[in-house]
Scaffold this active site. Structure first.
Site, PDB file in Angstrom:
ATOM      1  N   TYR A  63      -2.104 -46.635  26.310  1.00 24.28           N
ATOM      2  CA  TYR A  63      -1.693 -46.615  27.562  1.00 24.28           C
ATOM      3  C   TYR A  63      -0.505 -47.437  27.905  1.00 24.28           C
ATOM      4  O   TYR A  63       0.320 -47.205  28.764  1.00 24.28           O
ATOM      5  CB  TYR A  63      -2.979 -46.613  28.459  1.00 24.28           C
ATOM      6  CG  TYR A  63      -3.925 -45.371  28.594  1.00 24.28           C
ATOM      7  CD1 TYR A  63      -4.928 -45.454  27.725  1.00 24.28           C
ATOM      8  CD2 TYR A  63      -3.560 -44.335  29.307  1.00 24.28           C
ATOM      9  CE1 TYR A  63      -5.799 -44.308  27.763  1.00 24.28           C
ATOM     10  CE2 TYR A  63      -4.327 -43.242  29.354  1.00 24.28           C
ATOM     11  CZ  TYR A  63      -5.477 -43.286  28.681  1.00 24.28           C
ATOM     12  OH  TYR A  63      -6.288 -42.049  28.377  1.00 24.28           O
ATOM     13  N   ASN A 101      -1.437 -35.248  36.684  1.00 22.03           N
ATOM     14  CA  ASN A 101      -0.773 -36.122  35.853  1.00 22.03           C
ATOM     15  C   ASN A 101      -0.837 -37.584  36.283  1.00 22.03           C
ATOM     16  O   ASN A 101      -1.025 -38.157  37.526  1.00 22.03           O
ATOM     17  CB  ASN A 101       0.839 -36.074  36.058  1.00 22.03           C
ATOM     18  CG  ASN A 101       1.184 -34.478  35.742  1.00 22.03           C
ATOM     19  OD1 ASN A 101       0.702 -33.871  34.796  1.00 22.03           O
ATOM     20  ND2 ASN A 101       2.160 -33.709  36.150  1.00 22.03           N
ATOM     21  N   HIS A 118      -6.614 -37.444  38.314  1.00 19.09           N
ATOM     22  CA  HIS A 118      -6.713 -38.157  36.937  1.00 19.09           C
ATOM     23  C   HIS A 118      -6.553 -39.532  36.914  1.00 19.09           C
ATOM     24  O   HIS A 118      -6.452 -40.241  36.007  1.00 19.09           O
ATOM     25  CB  HIS A 118      -6.321 -37.355  35.819  1.00 19.09           C
ATOM     26  CG  HIS A 118      -6.876 -36.087  35.571  1.00 19.09           C
ATOM     27  ND1 HIS A 118      -6.448 -35.029  34.955  1.00 19.09           N
ATOM     28  CD2 HIS A 118      -8.110 -35.332  36.134  1.00 19.09           C
ATOM     29  CE1 HIS A 118      -7.276 -33.913  35.020  1.00 19.09           C
ATOM     30  NE2 HIS A 118      -8.132 -34.169  35.591  1.00 19.09           N
ATOM     31  N   GLY A 185       2.643 -25.793  35.864  1.00 19.61           N
ATOM     32  CA  GLY A 185       2.964 -26.624  34.743  1.00 19.61           C
ATOM     33  C   GLY A 185       1.638 -27.095  34.527  1.00 19.61           C
ATOM     34  O   GLY A 185       1.389 -28.182  33.765  1.00 19.61           O
ATOM     35  N   SER A 187      -2.008 -25.723  31.719  1.00 20.07           N
ATOM     36  CA  SER A 187      -2.470 -24.804  30.975  1.00 20.07           C
ATOM     37  C   SER A 187      -3.911 -24.175  31.142  1.00 20.07           C
ATOM     38  O   SER A 187      -4.274 -23.302  30.719  1.00 20.07           O
ATOM     39  CB  SER A 187      -2.706 -25.612  29.574  1.00 20.07           C
ATOM     40  OG  SER A 187      -3.876 -26.453  29.579  1.00 20.07           O
ATOM     41  N   LEU A 212       5.568 -22.196  32.171  1.00 20.84           N
ATOM     42  CA  LEU A 212       6.450 -21.549  31.392  1.00 20.84           C
ATOM     43  C   LEU A 212       5.914 -20.335  30.705  1.00 20.84           C
ATOM     44  O   LEU A 212       6.704 -19.497  30.441  1.00 20.84           O
ATOM     45  CB  LEU A 212       6.412 -22.820  30.049  1.00 20.84           C
ATOM     46  CG  LEU A 212       7.609 -22.465  28.949  1.00 20.84           C
ATOM     47  CD1 LEU A 212       9.272 -22.639  29.652  1.00 20.84           C
ATOM     48  CD2 LEU A 212       7.511 -23.607  27.980  1.00 20.84           C
ATOM     49  N   ALA A 229       9.918 -25.324  34.820  1.00 30.32           N
ATOM     50  CA  ALA A 229       9.550 -25.592  36.161  1.00 30.32           C
ATOM     51  C   ALA A 229      10.683 -26.083  36.769  1.00 30.32           C
ATOM     52  O   ALA A 229      11.079 -25.903  37.825  1.00 30.32           O
ATOM     53  CB  ALA A 229       8.724 -27.020  35.998  1.00 30.32           C
TER      54      ALA A 229
HETATM   55  N1  APR Z   1       7.786 -26.110  32.597  1.00 29.17           N
HETATM   56  C1  APR Z   1       6.927 -25.372  33.178  1.00 29.17           C
HETATM   57  N2  APR Z   1       5.633 -25.380  32.247  1.00 29.17           N
HETATM   58  C2  APR Z   1       5.826 -25.938  31.336  1.00 29.17           C
HETATM   59  C3  APR Z   1       6.769 -26.538  30.838  1.00 29.17           C
HETATM   60  C4  APR Z   1       7.999 -26.434  31.488  1.00 29.17           C
HETATM   61  N3  APR Z   1       9.314 -27.058  31.132  1.00 29.17           N
HETATM   62  N4  APR Z   1       6.455 -27.194  29.366  1.00 29.17           N
HETATM   63  C5  APR Z   1       5.194 -26.796  29.049  1.00 29.17           C
HETATM   64  N5  APR Z   1       4.717 -26.107  30.298  1.00 29.17           N
HETATM   65  C6  APR Z   1       3.398 -25.567  30.311  1.00 29.17           C
HETATM   66  C7  APR Z   1       2.655 -25.375  29.158  1.00 29.17           C
HETATM   67  O1  APR Z   1       3.090 -23.841  28.985  1.00 29.17           O
HETATM   68  C8  APR Z   1       1.286 -25.598  29.392  1.00 29.17           C
HETATM   69  O2  APR Z   1       0.783 -24.338  30.128  1.00 29.17           O
HETATM   70  O3  APR Z   1       2.568 -26.736  31.023  1.00 29.17           O
HETATM   71  C9  APR Z   1       1.284 -26.936  30.428  1.00 29.17           C
HETATM   72  C10 APR Z   1       0.908 -28.289  29.807  1.00 29.17           C
HETATM   73  O4  APR Z   1      -0.367 -27.804  29.410  1.00 29.17           O
HETATM   74  P1  APR Z   1      -1.484 -29.133  28.935  1.00 29.17           P
HETATM   75  O5  APR Z   1      -0.601 -29.578  27.829  1.00 29.17           O
HETATM   76  O6  APR Z   1      -2.677 -28.711  28.524  1.00 29.17           O
HETATM   77  O7  APR Z   1      -1.346 -30.266  30.333  1.00 29.17           O
HETATM   78  P2  APR Z   1      -2.190 -29.996  31.365  1.00 29.17           P
HETATM   79  O8  APR Z   1      -2.831 -28.755  31.697  1.00 29.17           O
HETATM   80  O9  APR Z   1      -1.754 -30.926  32.519  1.00 29.17           O
HETATM   81  O10 APR Z   1      -3.675 -30.755  31.003  1.00 29.17           O
HETATM   82  C11 APR Z   1      -4.592 -31.080  32.008  1.00 29.17           C
HETATM   83  O11 APR Z   1      -5.926 -32.250  30.280  1.00 29.17           O
HETATM   84  O12 APR Z   1      -6.041 -33.830  28.446  1.00 29.17           O
HETATM   85  C12 APR Z   1      -6.107 -33.627  29.938  1.00 29.17           C
HETATM   86  O13 APR Z   1      -6.202 -35.342  31.581  1.00 29.17           O
HETATM   87  C13 APR Z   1      -5.166 -34.574  30.743  1.00 29.17           C
HETATM   88  O14 APR Z   1      -4.248 -34.096  32.779  1.00 29.17           O
HETATM   89  C14 APR Z   1      -4.419 -33.561  31.665  1.00 29.17           C
HETATM   90  C15 APR Z   1      -5.233 -32.231  31.539  1.00 29.17           C
END
Ligand code: APR
Length: 244
Positions: A63, A101, A118, A185, A187, A212, A229
């Site tokens: 971190y 985030n 988070h 943004g 998953s 995306l 985004a």
């Molecule tokens: N613009 C829009 N979306 C995007 C871009 C972009 N430029 N680049 C990537 N993405 C999308 C990907 O397609 C994916 O669906 O952002 C998403 C990121 O997914 P993750 O990496 O799983 O991140 P997130 O969904 O924030 O994870 C949730 O998981 O590990 C834990 O605590 C952590 O807060 C996090 C949580």
């Protein structure tokens, strides 16, 4: 978009959920995209209470590196962060921005009070007295808590797997009452955030995914707009603000 703008009123309440994808074009890694954070380090080691108990120095290093990364002048809020901040400012109805985030790009992009479900990289939590304090430098097991003065109890104020995210009651109420739920943004992989779209939809909200690519929860959304985004979010906000 016309379906959405035909049904919305400027007094409608909006809940926005963001994930790592909104910060990707600012230069911060996502977690599950190719080469993402969880392909670089085992989340069991750095994002669980058990991992911290096993090796707190490793967790602090993980971190500390990410916190230092936020100080890199190259890491700046992008057009998507700024567009959401403009929507918060100009939309007459209530807007609640919930982010998964732990970076500070929403704040630096102009958002007044993002809800960090988070936690935040730039905050520390004392396991002895439970105080949360600002943290702009490195943390270590040798640090004293500025509130209780005790040593060895400080950890990043980040919610790890198996822990309860922050302000869930407030989020649940907002999901039950909102008219529009927008996901940006993320998953749709991690609960409870991944379940927010179904909760909002069952409470009557119109649900939109800006991502995306289709997320794991794509089927729950009334509509989806796919693309980076920094392109799809400003365009979406521009369309929304034609109603104001
Ligand atoms: N613009 C829009 N979306 C995007 C871009 C972009 N430029 N680049 C990537 N993405 C999308 C990907 O397609 C994916 O669906 O952002 C998403 C990121 O997914 P993750 O990496 O799983 O991140 P997130 O969904 O924030 O994870 C949730 O998981 O590990 C834990 O605590 C952590 O807060 C996090 C949580």
């Amino acid at each position: 978009m016309s379906t959405l703008t035909n049904r919305l009123r400027p007094t409608d309440r909006i809940v926005i959920l963001t994930g790592a994808g909104i910060s990707k074009e600012s230069g911060l890694d996502t977690f599950r995209c190719a080469g993402g954070i969880w392909s670089q380090v085992d989340l069991e080691d750095v994002a669980t209470p058990e991992g911290f108990a096993r090796d707190p120095d490793l967790v602090h290093r993980f971190y500390n590196d990410r916190r230092r990364g936020l100080l890199d002048p190259a890491i700046q809020p992008n057009a998507a962060h700024r567009a959401l901040a403009e929507l918060e400012r100009r939309w007459p109805g209530e807007v609640l921005l919930v982010t998964q985030n732990i970076d500070d790009l929403h704040e630096r992009g102009g958002s007044a009070a993002p809800l960090h479900m988070h936690g935040e990289l730039r905050k520390a939590f004392c396991m002895h007295c439970r105080a949360v304090t600002d943290c702009h430098g490195d943390l270590s097991v040798h640090d004293l808590c500025l509130t209780c003065g005790r040593k060895g109890g400080l950890r990043p104020d980040v919610v790890w797997f198996g822990e309860m995210p922050y302000q869930m009651e407030r989020i649940q109420r907002a999901l039950e009452e909102c008219d529009l739920f927008v996901s940006v943004g993320t998953s749709g992989h991690v609960y409870p955030a991944a379940g927010f779209v179904a909760e909002a939809r069952s409470a009557g909200a119109y649900t939109v995914e800006l991502n995306l690519e289709p997320s794991e929860g794509a089927s729950y959304f009334h509509s989806s707009i796919h693309g980076p985004a920094t392109q799809v979010v400003p365009a979406f906000v521009r369309d929304m603000l034609t109603l104001v």
